[in-house]
Design a protein around this motif. Structure first.
Motif, PDB file in Angstrom:
ATOM      1  N   GLU A 178      -0.169  85.218 -12.729  1.00  0.00           N
ATOM      2  CA  GLU A 178      -0.530  85.980 -11.536  1.00  0.00           C
ATOM      3  C   GLU A 178      -2.051  86.016 -11.344  1.00  0.00           C
ATOM      4  O   GLU A 178      -2.552  85.903 -10.236  1.00  0.00           O
ATOM      5  CB  GLU A 178       0.011  87.402 -11.642  1.00  0.00           C
ATOM      6  CG  GLU A 178       1.494  87.527 -11.474  1.00  0.00           C
ATOM      7  CD  GLU A 178       2.006  88.963 -11.645  1.00  0.00           C
ATOM      8  OE1 GLU A 178       1.171  89.869 -11.802  1.00  0.00           O
ATOM      9  OE2 GLU A 178       3.226  89.141 -11.642  1.00  0.00           O
ATOM     10  N   THR A 203      -3.101  82.600 -10.082  1.00  0.00           N
ATOM     11  CA  THR A 203      -2.738  82.464  -8.670  1.00  0.00           C
ATOM     12  C   THR A 203      -3.682  83.295  -7.805  1.00  0.00           C
ATOM     13  O   THR A 203      -4.094  82.868  -6.735  1.00  0.00           O
ATOM     14  CB  THR A 203      -1.270  82.950  -8.459  1.00  0.00           C
ATOM     15  OG1 THR A 203      -0.424  82.274  -9.371  1.00  0.00           O
ATOM     16  CG2 THR A 203      -0.802  82.669  -7.060  1.00  0.00           C
ATOM     17  N   ASN A 224      -7.172  81.565  -7.422  1.00  0.00           N
ATOM     18  CA  ASN A 224      -7.233  80.338  -6.628  1.00  0.00           C
ATOM     19  C   ASN A 224      -7.093  80.692  -5.229  1.00  0.00           C
ATOM     20  O   ASN A 224      -7.366  80.783  -4.266  1.00  0.00           O
ATOM     21  CB  ASN A 224      -6.134  79.369  -7.031  1.00  0.00           C
ATOM     22  CG  ASN A 224      -6.408  78.817  -8.420  1.00  0.00           C
ATOM     23  OD1 ASN A 224      -7.563  78.724  -8.814  1.00  0.00           O
ATOM     24  ND2 ASN A 224      -5.380  78.478  -9.134  1.00  0.00           N
TER      25      ASN A 224
END
Length: 159
Positions: A153, A156, A159
């Motif tokens: 998480e 993610t 990014n």
């Protein structure tokens, strides 16, 4: 001849002597000179009176001018004082407004800091409570799986 006649003769002789010595001319000249001196003094007094009246008129005019100038100075001073009062009042109001604005900003900043501190404390307490709950309920296997999931998480989210 009686004494009246002699008195008359003495009077005529006295008058003749006065005429011979030119006393009436001298008296007339003296009176004329005195009349002329009096006339001259009256003329001089008249001239002095006219000069005095002219000086009085001039001084009255100067006094009026000085009074007008004094009134103008007082009026200008009053206007200037009023302007200074208005300006001082305006500057004071501006100063008070600036101080109020600064105080409101400080209060708002203090409120933000307090809210931030409360949130930070709440997060720290929540994290500590979650750690305790998780430490009580989660074993090593589940811990590794949660760690991998959290890392995924975070990747993610970055990014």
């Amino acid at each position: 001849m009686d004494s009246t006649a002699w008195a008359m003769v003495g009077l005529v002789l006295f008058l003749a002597l006065l005429a011979y010595m030119k006393v009436p001319g001298f008296v007339a000249r003296t009176l004329d000179d005195r009349a002329q001196r009096i006339r001259n003094e009256l003329d001089e007094a008249r001239k002095l009176r006219e000069e005095a009246q002219q000086l009085l008129a001039e001084y009255q005019r100067k006094r009026k001018e000085a009074e007008q100038e004094a009134e103008a100075i007082v009026a200008a001073a009053n206007r200037e004082a009023e302007n200074i009062v208005v300006e001082a009042r305006q500057k004071t109001e501006e100063f008070v407004e600036r101080r109020n604005a600064m105080a409101e900003q400080k209060i708002a900043q203090a409120e933000r800091d307090a809210v931030h501190q409360v949130r930070t404390s709440a997060v720290d307490i929540a994290v500590a409570a979650a750690e305790r709950i998780l430490a009580d309920k989660v074993d090593a296997k589940m811990s590794a799986e949660l760690f991998r999931k959290s890392m995924g998480e975070v990747k993610t989210g970055l990014n």
